[in-house]
Design a protein around this motif. Sequence first.
Motif, PDB file in Angstrom:
ATOM      1  N   GLU A  78     -47.675 -51.964 -33.679  1.00 23.93           N
ATOM      2  CA  GLU A  78     -46.559 -52.845 -33.355  1.00 23.93           C
ATOM      3  C   GLU A  78     -46.369 -52.832 -31.850  1.00 23.93           C
ATOM      4  O   GLU A  78     -46.640 -51.840 -31.186  1.00 23.93           O
ATOM      5  CB  GLU A  78     -45.276 -52.340 -34.027  1.00 23.93           C
ATOM      6  CG  GLU A  78     -45.338 -52.379 -35.548  1.00 23.93           C
ATOM      7  CD  GLU A  78     -44.064 -51.856 -36.180  1.00 23.93           C
ATOM      8  OE1 GLU A  78     -43.014 -51.839 -35.501  1.00 23.93           O
ATOM      9  OE2 GLU A  78     -44.130 -51.458 -37.348  1.00 23.93           O
ATOM     10  N   HIS A  79     -45.868 -53.930 -31.321  1.00 28.13           N
ATOM     11  CA  HIS A  79     -45.592 -54.002 -29.886  1.00 28.13           C
ATOM     12  C   HIS A  79     -44.370 -53.157 -29.572  1.00 28.13           C
ATOM     13  O   HIS A  79     -43.380 -53.198 -30.291  1.00 28.13           O
ATOM     14  CB  HIS A  79     -45.300 -55.442 -29.462  1.00 28.13           C
ATOM     15  CG  HIS A  79     -46.499 -56.320 -29.529  1.00 28.13           C
ATOM     16  ND1 HIS A  79     -46.712 -57.326 -28.646  1.00 28.13           N
ATOM     17  CD2 HIS A  79     -47.575 -56.349 -30.360  1.00 28.13           C
ATOM     18  CE1 HIS A  79     -47.834 -57.943 -28.929  1.00 28.13           C
ATOM     19  NE2 HIS A  79     -48.376 -57.356 -29.974  1.00 28.13           N
ATOM     20  N   GLY A  80     -44.451 -52.428 -28.490  1.00 30.15           N
ATOM     21  CA  GLY A  80     -43.304 -51.657 -28.039  1.00 30.15           C
ATOM     22  C   GLY A  80     -42.336 -52.553 -27.268  1.00 30.15           C
ATOM     23  O   GLY A  80     -42.689 -53.635 -26.813  1.00 30.15           O
ATOM     24  N   THR A  81     -41.126 -52.097 -27.102  1.00 26.62           N
ATOM     25  CA  THR A  81     -40.132 -52.903 -26.391  1.00 26.62           C
ATOM     26  C   THR A  81     -40.150 -52.639 -24.888  1.00 26.62           C
ATOM     27  O   THR A  81     -39.477 -53.340 -24.142  1.00 26.62           O
ATOM     28  CB  THR A  81     -38.724 -52.623 -26.928  1.00 26.62           C
ATOM     29  OG1 THR A  81     -38.459 -51.219 -26.820  1.00 26.62           O
ATOM     30  CG2 THR A  81     -38.591 -53.061 -28.377  1.00 26.62           C
ATOM     31  N   ARG A  82     -40.922 -51.678 -24.432  1.00 26.98           N
ATOM     32  CA  ARG A  82     -40.979 -51.401 -22.994  1.00 26.98           C
ATOM     33  C   ARG A  82     -42.128 -52.122 -22.302  1.00 26.98           C
ATOM     34  O   ARG A  82     -42.118 -52.292 -21.095  1.00 26.98           O
ATOM     35  CB  ARG A  82     -41.112 -49.897 -22.735  1.00 26.98           C
ATOM     36  CG  ARG A  82     -39.830 -49.171 -23.047  1.00 26.98           C
ATOM     37  CD  ARG A  82     -39.979 -47.703 -22.685  1.00 26.98           C
ATOM     38  NE  ARG A  82     -38.755 -47.017 -22.998  1.00 26.98           N
ATOM     39  CZ  ARG A  82     -37.987 -46.432 -22.101  1.00 26.98           C
ATOM     40  NH1 ARG A  82     -38.326 -46.451 -20.834  1.00 26.98           N
ATOM     41  NH2 ARG A  82     -36.891 -45.821 -22.466  1.00 26.98           N
ATOM     42  N   TYR A  83     -43.121 -52.547 -23.057  1.00 26.95           N
ATOM     43  CA  TYR A  83     -44.252 -53.262 -22.457  1.00 26.95           C
ATOM     44  C   TYR A  83     -43.781 -54.652 -22.056  1.00 26.95           C
ATOM     45  O   TYR A  83     -43.113 -55.341 -22.823  1.00 26.95           O
ATOM     46  CB  TYR A  83     -45.412 -53.372 -23.443  1.00 26.95           C
ATOM     47  CG  TYR A  83     -46.580 -54.149 -22.878  1.00 26.95           C
ATOM     48  CD1 TYR A  83     -47.454 -53.545 -21.995  1.00 26.95           C
ATOM     49  CD2 TYR A  83     -46.771 -55.477 -23.201  1.00 26.95           C
ATOM     50  CE1 TYR A  83     -48.511 -54.258 -21.440  1.00 26.95           C
ATOM     51  CE2 TYR A  83     -47.827 -56.200 -22.658  1.00 26.95           C
ATOM     52  CZ  TYR A  83     -48.691 -55.583 -21.784  1.00 26.95           C
ATOM     53  OH  TYR A  83     -49.728 -56.286 -21.245  1.00 26.95           O
ATOM     54  N   GLY A  84     -44.149 -55.074 -20.858  1.00 28.03           N
ATOM     55  CA  GLY A  84     -43.732 -56.386 -20.380  1.00 28.03           C
ATOM     56  C   GLY A  84     -44.779 -57.446 -20.632  1.00 28.03           C
ATOM     57  O   GLY A  84     -44.718 -58.171 -21.629  1.00 28.03           O
ATOM     58  N   ASN A  85     -45.742 -57.547 -19.752  1.00 32.73           N
ATOM     59  CA  ASN A  85     -46.747 -58.590 -19.876  1.00 32.73           C
ATOM     60  C   ASN A  85     -47.923 -58.319 -18.944  1.00 32.73           C
ATOM     61  O   ASN A  85     -47.843 -57.510 -18.042  1.00 32.73           O
ATOM     62  CB  ASN A  85     -46.152 -59.962 -19.542  1.00 32.73           C
ATOM     63  CG  ASN A  85     -45.555 -60.023 -18.143  1.00 32.73           C
ATOM     64  OD1 ASN A  85     -44.367 -59.767 -17.978  1.00 32.73           O
ATOM     65  ND2 ASN A  85     -46.342 -60.345 -17.138  1.00 32.73           N
ATOM     66  N   TYR A 136     -49.342 -60.642 -27.437  1.00 30.60           N
ATOM     67  CA  TYR A 136     -49.041 -60.067 -26.125  1.00 30.60           C
ATOM     68  C   TYR A 136     -48.663 -61.197 -25.181  1.00 30.60           C
ATOM     69  O   TYR A 136     -49.269 -62.271 -25.183  1.00 30.60           O
ATOM     70  CB  TYR A 136     -50.243 -59.304 -25.567  1.00 30.60           C
ATOM     71  CG  TYR A 136     -50.521 -58.001 -26.251  1.00 30.60           C
ATOM     72  CD1 TYR A 136     -49.686 -56.897 -26.068  1.00 30.60           C
ATOM     73  CD2 TYR A 136     -51.612 -57.869 -27.096  1.00 30.60           C
ATOM     74  CE1 TYR A 136     -49.951 -55.706 -26.704  1.00 30.60           C
ATOM     75  CE2 TYR A 136     -51.879 -56.675 -27.728  1.00 30.60           C
ATOM     76  CZ  TYR A 136     -51.037 -55.594 -27.539  1.00 30.60           C
ATOM     77  OH  TYR A 136     -51.292 -54.415 -28.165  1.00 30.60           O
ATOM     78  N   ARG A 137     -47.689 -60.944 -24.340  1.00 29.79           N
ATOM     79  CA  ARG A 137     -47.238 -61.933 -23.366  1.00 29.79           C
ATOM     80  C   ARG A 137     -48.160 -61.925 -22.160  1.00 29.79           C
ATOM     81  O   ARG A 137     -48.476 -60.873 -21.609  1.00 29.79           O
ATOM     82  CB  ARG A 137     -45.804 -61.616 -22.923  1.00 29.79           C
ATOM     83  CG  ARG A 137     -44.784 -61.751 -24.049  1.00 29.79           C
ATOM     84  CD  ARG A 137     -43.417 -61.209 -23.659  1.00 29.79           C
ATOM     85  NE  ARG A 137     -42.863 -61.852 -22.489  1.00 29.79           N
ATOM     86  CZ  ARG A 137     -42.107 -62.946 -22.499  1.00 29.79           C
ATOM     87  NH1 ARG A 137     -41.811 -63.534 -23.629  1.00 29.79           N
ATOM     88  NH2 ARG A 137     -41.636 -63.458 -21.379  1.00 29.79           N
TER      89      ARG A 137
END
Length: 144
Positions: A78-85, A136-137
């Motif tokens: 799952e994507h973490g909430t701290r990763y930006g782009n 992913y952004r």
Amino acid sequence: MTTPIPATVLPKRILYTMIRVSNLEDSIAFYQEMLGISELGRETFPEAKFTAVFMGYGDRTTHPVIELTYNWGDNSYEHGTRYGNLSLAVNDVYALEAHLKERGVEILRPAGVLPIASTETGTKHTLAFIADPDGYRVELMQSI
């Protein structure tokens, strides 16, 4: 006061950012066909059951790259909430956005000028955000 770390001990450069992908071939195709990023190398580790593919715009010994990591048979991430782009410099964000939209790439934030400028440089940026096959952004940034 702390003692400075000797320059001979400090890291020399950023090597890569690794992201886990659910379908390696789909991700490679997206980065190659949609963003013009080349595959620069591949490493397979049968004992650990994963493959790493390095993608970038230049020689991986001198330029930072993206490592697409596929863990065989494990898609439970799952994507973490701290990763930006991931951020990419572009010449014409509007033209690239139109090109990608025609090809079905998800546009998360349409191209536009940020209404604010950097306080340090006074620079304004025109940017858009898209999604890769795993969500992913990817930021497409054009400085103006």
